[in-house]
Design an enzyme around this catalytic site. Structure first.
Site, PDB file in Angstrom:
ATOM      1  N   HIS A 111      39.907 -55.979  25.586  1.00 28.51           N
ATOM      2  CA  HIS A 111      39.664 -56.498  24.236  1.00 28.51           C
ATOM      3  C   HIS A 111      38.160 -56.475  23.918  1.00 28.51           C
ATOM      4  O   HIS A 111      37.735 -56.035  22.848  1.00 28.51           O
ATOM      5  CB  HIS A 111      40.225 -57.918  24.127  1.00 28.51           C
ATOM      6  CG  HIS A 111      39.920 -58.597  22.836  1.00 28.51           C
ATOM      7  ND1 HIS A 111      40.754 -58.532  21.744  1.00 28.51           N
ATOM      8  CD2 HIS A 111      38.861 -59.340  22.448  1.00 28.51           C
ATOM      9  CE1 HIS A 111      40.214 -59.213  20.751  1.00 28.51           C
ATOM     10  NE2 HIS A 111      39.062 -59.725  21.147  1.00 28.51           N
ATOM     11  N   GLU A 112      37.364 -56.935  24.859  1.00 27.48           N
ATOM     12  CA  GLU A 112      35.913 -56.995  24.628  1.00 27.48           C
ATOM     13  C   GLU A 112      35.301 -55.598  24.569  1.00 27.48           C
ATOM     14  O   GLU A 112      34.436 -55.319  23.726  1.00 27.48           O
ATOM     15  CB  GLU A 112      35.223 -57.844  25.698  1.00 27.48           C
ATOM     16  CG  GLU A 112      35.671 -59.303  25.740  1.00 27.48           C
ATOM     17  CD  GLU A 112      35.570 -60.003  24.394  1.00 27.48           C
ATOM     18  OE1 GLU A 112      34.677 -59.661  23.590  1.00 27.48           O
ATOM     19  OE2 GLU A 112      36.405 -60.887  24.124  1.00 27.48           O
ATOM     20  N   HIS A 115      35.903 -54.086  21.192  1.00 27.92           N
ATOM     21  CA  HIS A 115      34.936 -54.515  20.164  1.00 27.92           C
ATOM     22  C   HIS A 115      33.679 -53.640  20.205  1.00 27.92           C
ATOM     23  O   HIS A 115      33.141 -53.263  19.167  1.00 27.92           O
ATOM     24  CB  HIS A 115      34.493 -55.962  20.399  1.00 27.92           C
ATOM     25  CG  HIS A 115      35.421 -56.995  19.839  1.00 27.92           C
ATOM     26  ND1 HIS A 115      35.886 -56.965  18.538  1.00 27.92           N
ATOM     27  CD2 HIS A 115      35.956 -58.108  20.402  1.00 27.92           C
ATOM     28  CE1 HIS A 115      36.665 -58.018  18.331  1.00 27.92           C
ATOM     29  NE2 HIS A 115      36.732 -58.725  19.440  1.00 27.92           N
ATOM     30  N   GLU A 175      39.521 -58.747  15.162  1.00 26.21           N
ATOM     31  CA  GLU A 175      40.226 -59.234  16.353  1.00 26.21           C
ATOM     32  C   GLU A 175      41.503 -58.448  16.590  1.00 26.21           C
ATOM     33  O   GLU A 175      41.804 -58.021  17.705  1.00 26.21           O
ATOM     34  CB  GLU A 175      40.555 -60.723  16.212  1.00 26.21           C
ATOM     35  CG  GLU A 175      39.383 -61.639  16.427  1.00 26.21           C
ATOM     36  CD  GLU A 175      38.658 -61.313  17.700  1.00 26.21           C
ATOM     37  OE1 GLU A 175      39.273 -61.321  18.767  1.00 26.21           O
ATOM     38  OE2 GLU A 175      37.459 -61.000  17.623  1.00 26.21           O
TER      39      GLU A 175
HETATM   40 ZN   LIG Z   1      37.536 -60.641  20.074  1.00 22.31          ZN
END
Ligand SMILES: [Zn+2]
Length: 239
Positions: A111-112, A115, A175
Site C-alpha cells: 500500500h505504501e 502511494h 487511499e
Molecule cells: Zn495510504
C-alpha cells in the site's frame, strides 16, 4: 553503526527504466531519508528487520522500478509505515502489533509503495511530522494508549493551519487507488491476498479500542475491505 541496520537493496546497477520525473523522485527521497534517519531511533530487532527486507524485496521487484530501494524499521509505537519518493521505505515497529504474518506485512508495504509509485505525495505529512516532532513524543505519546489531547496530535501530524477537511476527499480517493495497486503488487509478488482482508479486519478491530493515528487518510475500514475484496475477485477471475 546505522549503516549495518539499514537494509539496502538495489535491483539493477543502472537506474535505466525511470522517467526524468522518477529520477527526480529518487533524489527527493534520498534527501528526506537522510534527514529522517538522523531523527528516528532505528530498530535493532533482527527478526523484524529481516521480515521487512524479505517482504520488501519481493514487492520492490514486482514494481519493476529501478529505484534504489531501502528499508528501515524504526522504534515508534504508532501503527504506521510510509514510502518516500524513489523507494525509501520506513516501517514503524508499532505496526507489528496488528500483523499476524508476512502476507499482512506485505499488505502494509505494498500500500505504501503504491502511494510512492502513483506519486501521491503522501510522504509529505509523514516527513513533516518526523522532522518537526521531538523524538520523545513519537516514542512516548503513542505508546499504545490514546493521547489525552488527540486533536493537538492531529494538528502536529498534519501541520497546523492546513485545511484538513479540504484534503480529505482527495486523500480518500488516493487511499483506494493505493489499495488497488497494492493488491496487484502483492499478487505479482505471490503473497496471499486473503491476508490483506484479514489485515484490514485487524485494523478495524484495533481502531475500535484505539483512536487511529491517521484518522483522515484511513477513514473507513469497512469500505476499504469491500474495495479490496472486489479487486481480489477481479484478479482471480482473470485466471
Ligand atoms: Zn495510504
Amino acid at each position: 553503526m546505522k549503516k549495518i541496520i539499514i537494509l539496502f537493496f538495489s535491483m539493477f546497477l543502472f537506474a535505466n527504466n525511470l522517467t526524468p520525473q522518477e529520477k527526480e523522485d529518487v533524489k527527493i527521497g534520498e534527501k528526506y531519508f537522510k534527514k529522517i534517519l538522523k531523527k528516528v531511533e532505528i530498530s535493532k530487532d533482527k527478526n523484524k528487520i529481516n521480515r521487512v527486507l524479505q517482504v520488501g524485496k519481493k514487492l520492490a521487484k514486482a514494481t519493476n522500478k529501478d529505484y534504489k530501494w531501502e528499508f528501515v524499521v524504526v522504534e515508534d509505537k504508532r501503527l504506521n509505515a510510509f514510502c518516500l519518493p524513489g523507494g525509501k521505505v520506513v516501517v514503524f515497529d508499532g505496526i507489528f502489533k496488528v500483523i499476524d504474518n508476512n502476507d499482512q506485512l506485505a499488505t502494509v508495504l505494498s500500500h505504501e509503495i503504491a502511494h510512492a509509485i502513483l506519486r501521491h505525495g503522501h510522504y509529505k505529512s509523514q516527513v513533516n511530522y518526523i522532522l518537526t516532532a521531538p523524538k520523545e513524543i513519537a516514542k512516548k505519546t503513542f505508546g499504545g494508549f490514546v493521547p489525552k489531547d488527540f486533536h493537538k496530535v492531529l494538528d502536529m501530524a498534519y501541520d497546523i493551519g492546513k485545511n484538513l477537511t479540504a484534503m480529505l476527499p482527495f486523500s480518500r480517493f488516493q487511499e483506494i487507488e493505493a489499495d488497488k495497486y497494492g493488491i496487484k503488487l502483492m499478487h505479482k509478488a505471490k503473497f496471499n491476498l486473503d491476508e490483506a482482508i484479514k489485515f484490514w479486519k485487524n485494523m478495524e478491530k484495533y481502531s475500535k479500542t484505539n483512536i487511529p493515528e491517521f484518522l483522515s487518510t484511513h477513514p473507513n475500514h469497512h469500505h476499504r475491505i469491500e474495495v479490496i475484496k472486489r479487486e481480489i475477485e477481479k484478479i482471480r477471475n482473470k485466471k
